[in-house]
Design a protein around this motif. Structure first.
Motif, PDB file in Angstrom:
ATOM      1  N   GLN A   1       1.005  -1.144   0.034  1.00  0.00           N
ATOM      2  CA  GLN A   1       0.076   0.178   0.131  1.00  0.00           C
ATOM      3  C   GLN A   1       0.912   1.296   0.050  1.00  0.00           C
ATOM      4  O   GLN A   1       0.559   2.115  -0.794  1.00  0.00           O
ATOM      5  N   ARG A   2       1.933   1.193   0.729  1.00  0.00           N
ATOM      6  CA  ARG A   2       2.935   2.341   0.733  1.00  0.00           C
ATOM      7  C   ARG A   2       3.585   2.679  -0.589  1.00  0.00           C
ATOM      8  O   ARG A   2       3.581   3.909  -1.044  1.00  0.00           O
TER       9      ARG A   2
ATOM     10  N   ALA B   1       0.842   3.952  -3.071  1.00  0.00           N
ATOM     11  CA  ALA B   1      -0.144   5.214  -3.058  1.00  0.00           C
ATOM     12  C   ALA B   1       0.422   6.400  -3.890  1.00  0.00           C
ATOM     13  O   ALA B   1      -0.574   7.162  -4.607  1.00  0.00           O
TER      14      ALA B   1
END
Length: 297
Positions: free
Chosen positions: A54-55, A58
């Motif tokens: 997810q990081r 983004a």
């Protein structure tokens, strides 16, 4: 004020309802680009921890929204097979795949999945064999030892290392005391560092990142061998995605420039110097290796 007869009011209400229905029908008949909102559903093979995926995604997702005019939604999955199935069943539109999962997706979609781009680094990708055991200096020393691969469908954490082990005369199913699958590259490092296995293998990019972030004790865990290079990761779209959207996505990736301050974070998280076009033919070697390793029938 003039009153409207009851029958006339009923007629006006009916006309209003008909106009609303007609408007909705007209909107539904418009192409996606003309509707209020488009959503591009994106996923990735879970080759690292979910929070890390997810990081990494983004800022790339925000960039793709700006470049395509579409809302971009990241769809997490539990395992590699789920990404392939989601792409084949149109539950996602684009996915970050390894070379082997692209081959699987191509087979599952009867050749319709389209590999758009890859990092320049993916044309010469490698895997690192690691250990914390002083007695392991080379491949021959792995016999009788415990060993960890990543996920079963991982190109760099299983398929290609297994293939190259075979080239070195090592059969993991017969020569290792025990074989484990950690599920992800960072988990393999954790297995080796904690002494759960004598040795393991992971992709070079994740190894380098963990070393840079000081998340691995290099005084304890070391690389003892590296595979020859091979093609690996790419961004793939489902074959029936609007060609105009495919073109916008390809162009957006190709515009990314590590020297551009606006793109610096994206490229650093993707561990890419640049993105380049790719094609299905690049992964024929992966498919052949999968057949040779017995992972495709």
């Amino acid at each position: 004020m003039t009153s409207v007869p009851t029958s006339r009011r009923a007629l006006l209400r009916a006309c209003a309802r008909l106009s609303a229905v007609s408007a909705i029908a007209a909107i539904a008949g418009l192409p996606l680009a003309a509707q209020a909102e488009e959503v591009l559903r994106v996923s990735a093979i879970p080759d690292e921890a979910p929070t890390e995926l997810q990081r990494k995604f983004a800022p790339l997702g925000a960039y793709l929204e700006a470049e395509t005019g579409m809302k971009v939604s990241f769809v997490p999955v539990t395992d590699y097979a789920a990404v392939v199935e989601a792409l084949a069943t149109r539950k996602i539109d684009m996915a970050w795949l390894g070379g082997f999962t692209f081959v699987q997706a191509s087979i599952r979609t009867k050749g319709t999945a389209v590999p758009l781009v890859q990092r320049a680094e993916d044309a010469k990708f490698t895997s690192k064999f690691i250990t914390a055991s002083e007695g392991i200096k080379g491949f021959a020393d792995l016999k009788g030892k415990t060993f960890a691969f990543g996920a079963p469908s991982s190109t760099s954490g299983h398929l290609m290392p297994r293939y190259f082990l075979g080239q070195e005369g090592i059969n993991p199913d017969k020569d290792f005391k025990n074989t484990a699958f950690s599920g992800a590259h960072d988990a393999t490092v954790a297995f080796v560092q904690a002494g759960k296995v004598d040795a393991g293998v992971l992709n070079a990019s994740v190894w380098d990142k963990l070393v840079e972030q000081k998340k691995v004790d290099t005084a304890k865990v070391r690389v003892f061998a590296t595979t020859p290079p091979y093609f690996d990761y790419n961004w793939t779209v489902r074959g029936d995605l609007d060609p105009k959207i495919q073109a916008r996505l390809r162009d957006a990736f190709l515009k990314l420039d590590a020297a551009n301050p606006a793109h610096k974070e994206i490229m650093a998280l993707q561990r890419a110097s640049k993105f380049i076009p790719t094609k299905a033919e690049n992964y024929k070697g992966i498919e052949s290796a999968a057949h040779a390793a017995g992972l495709l029938r």
